[in-house]
Structure formats: C-alpha cells, structure tokens
Design a protein around this motif. Sequence first.
Motif, PDB file in Angstrom:
ATOM      1  N   SER A 173       0.824  -1.210   0.000  1.00 13.78           N
ATOM      2  CA  SER A 173       0.000   0.000   0.000  1.00 13.78           C
ATOM      3  C   SER A 173       0.856   1.258   0.000  1.00 13.78           C
ATOM      4  O   SER A 173       0.522   2.259  -0.648  1.00 13.78           O
ATOM      5  N   GLY A 174       1.974   1.205   0.719  1.00 12.29           N
ATOM      6  CA  GLY A 174       2.887   2.354   0.751  1.00 12.29           C
ATOM      7  C   GLY A 174       3.480   2.643  -0.620  1.00 12.29           C
ATOM      8  O   GLY A 174       3.558   3.804  -1.047  1.00 12.29           O
ATOM      9  N   LYS A 175       3.883   1.577  -1.312  1.00 13.57           N
ATOM     10  CA  LYS A 175       4.446   1.736  -2.658  1.00 13.57           C
ATOM     11  C   LYS A 175       3.393   2.273  -3.632  1.00 13.57           C
ATOM     12  O   LYS A 175       3.678   3.148  -4.459  1.00 13.57           O
ATOM     13  N   VAL A 176       2.177   1.751  -3.517  1.00 12.15           N
ATOM     14  CA  VAL A 176       1.091   2.206  -4.397  1.00 12.15           C
ATOM     15  C   VAL A 176       0.753   3.671  -4.097  1.00 12.15           C
ATOM     16  O   VAL A 176       0.497   4.464  -5.005  1.00 12.15           O
ATOM     17  N   GLY A 177       0.774   4.037  -2.815  1.00 16.38           N
ATOM     18  CA  GLY A 177       0.493   5.417  -2.435  1.00 16.38           C
ATOM     19  C   GLY A 177       1.483   6.391  -3.051  1.00 16.38           C
ATOM     20  O   GLY A 177       1.117   7.503  -3.459  1.00 16.38           O
ATOM     21  N   LYS A 178       2.739   5.965  -3.141  1.00 18.11           N
ATOM     22  CA  LYS A 178       3.762   6.816  -3.753  1.00 18.11           C
ATOM     23  C   LYS A 178       3.462   7.023  -5.235  1.00 18.11           C
ATOM     24  O   LYS A 178       3.575   8.135  -5.759  1.00 18.11           O
ATOM     25  N   VAL A 179       3.068   5.942  -5.918  1.00 18.11           N
ATOM     26  CA  VAL A 179       2.704   6.064  -7.336  1.00 18.11           C
ATOM     27  C   VAL A 179       1.505   7.002  -7.477  1.00 18.11           C
ATOM     28  O   VAL A 179       1.467   7.861  -8.367  1.00 18.11           O
ATOM     29  N   THR A 186      -2.878   5.898 -12.639  1.00 13.84           N
ATOM     30  CA  THR A 186      -2.205   4.601 -12.471  1.00 13.84           C
ATOM     31  C   THR A 186      -2.290   4.143 -11.023  1.00 13.84           C
ATOM     32  O   THR A 186      -2.577   2.978 -10.731  1.00 13.84           O
ATOM     33  N   GLY A 187      -2.042   5.080 -10.100  1.00 10.43           N
ATOM     34  CA  GLY A 187      -2.087   4.752  -8.677  1.00 10.43           C
ATOM     35  C   GLY A 187      -3.455   4.291  -8.226  1.00 10.43           C
ATOM     36  O   GLY A 187      -3.575   3.361  -7.413  1.00 10.43           O
ATOM     37  N   GLN A 188      -4.516   4.917  -8.764  1.00 13.66           N
ATOM     38  CA  GLN A 188      -5.877   4.530  -8.390  1.00 13.66           C
ATOM     39  C   GLN A 188      -6.191   3.112  -8.842  1.00 13.66           C
ATOM     40  O   GLN A 188      -6.799   2.321  -8.106  1.00 13.66           O
ATOM     41  N   LEU A 189      -5.771   2.772 -10.064  1.00 12.56           N
ATOM     42  CA  LEU A 189      -6.000   1.418 -10.568  1.00 12.56           C
ATOM     43  C   LEU A 189      -5.276   0.374  -9.706  1.00 12.56           C
ATOM     44  O   LEU A 189      -5.841  -0.666  -9.363  1.00 12.56           O
ATOM     45  N   LEU A 190      -4.033   0.683  -9.350  1.00 13.27           N
ATOM     46  CA  LEU A 190      -3.273  -0.236  -8.505  1.00 13.27           C
ATOM     47  C   LEU A 190      -3.890  -0.313  -7.111  1.00 13.27           C
ATOM     48  O   LEU A 190      -3.951  -1.388  -6.502  1.00 13.27           O
ATOM     49  N   SER A 191      -4.349   0.829  -6.612  1.00  6.54           N
ATOM     50  CA  SER A 191      -4.969   0.874  -5.286  1.00  6.54           C
ATOM     51  C   SER A 191      -6.213  -0.004  -5.233  1.00  6.54           C
ATOM     52  O   SER A 191      -6.471  -0.692  -4.230  1.00  6.54           O
ATOM     53  N   GLU A 192      -7.007   0.014  -6.304  1.00  4.26           N
ATOM     54  CA  GLU A 192      -8.208  -0.819  -6.366  1.00  4.26           C
ATOM     55  C   GLU A 192      -7.847  -2.305  -6.323  1.00  4.26           C
ATOM     56  O   GLU A 192      -8.506  -3.101  -5.665  1.00  4.26           O
TER      57      GLU A 192
END
Length: 200
Positions: A173-179, A186-192
């Motif tokens: 989650s931390g890595k995705v938050g940085k993106v 891109t970050g929202q798609l990964l976050s989902e």
Amino acid sequence: SDFFPSTTAAQVRAIWLNVFRFSPEVAEYLTVLTTRHGVMPQGAKTSNHLANLVFWSDEHEFVRHLAVRGLTYSRLTDDITVSSRHPLSRDLKSEIVSKIYTFIKRNGYKPKYRKHAIFEHNERMLVNNLVVNERPALTREERSAVRSLVHKAVRMVSSGGDLVEPFSRNHVSGKVGKVKRFHPRTGQLLSEKVRRVTAQ
C-alpha cells in the motif's frame, strides 16, 4: 550503502546526547528504544527522522563550503544531491564528488558507487528517484516495479497464500500510495487491485 544497518547505536546515542541534549541516562534509554541489535532498524518510524540527523557534527560545515562555491546541497536520509544553476567544469565535478565521498566515509559509511550519477541541464534529472526538471514523476522503472509487486501480491492471495514481506499489505500500500501521488490514474488502478486483494 546499507545505510540503516551501518548506523550504529553509538551514533544514535550521540544524537540524543548532542543534538537533543538529553542526559546520559535518558539518551541510553532512547537509544535502546530506537535501535535493534546495535544498529538503526530500517522501517521503524523513528529511523528516518534520526537518519536525517546522523551527520549533525559536520554536515553544516560541508553545506557552507559548497555554498561558497555557488552549490546547493540537499539530503534525504541517505541520498545526497549537489546542484548548480551554472555549468561546472569537469575538474570541479570531480572535486565535488571526491569531497562527497570523503564526507560519507569520514562519518563511518560506504558510498554506493552504482548510485552515483551526474545530470546535465538538457537531460532528465533525477533526485531521490524523481524526475525534477520536467513534471515531477516517478521513473518508468519504479512504476513498473510497483506494478509487478502488486501483481505478485494478487497472485499470492489468489493461490491461497498469506501476504508476507515484501508483499505485506502495509508495504504494498505504501508503494502504491507513492505512485498515486505522482500518477493519480495509475495509482488509483493499482490501489483498487490492492483493496480487492486485502479485502479477501
């Protein structure tokens, strides 16, 4: 190189004693609380803050020395950057790099030579792995690495496994938050994807 495990309990104790001016007894207790096995633990909430103070005794002199030459020094934890608004000669670049290496070694650390890079004004400039002379962005390589991390975490959960390091929920989650901060879509798609996996 290996910055956190190279930061000893003695260096941490010196921060509590000389920067914060705690008594020796209090400094000792704080050192025990903020080190593990005699070194600074990577990932602890206190470590990044203490890491920014490890060069307390002589960093200010180094900054002043560079400023006289018209150079700007900055550091985030273990990443040192020196920048200039004007072109530098090859000799001056070599001198600056040599002084940085001397400064690092004098404080008990080893330079990570493969991270050493010099960028010219007409190139893509990276500071702390961020592009800074265009729209602030993560490198393509870092975004790809995060996508791979998410994909592996999803596959791990789908096959009935548990999320363990380096695929723990907090880490991913931390890595995705940085993106997400630099590349919202891109970050929202990964976050989902992460949300769906961790909800299982």
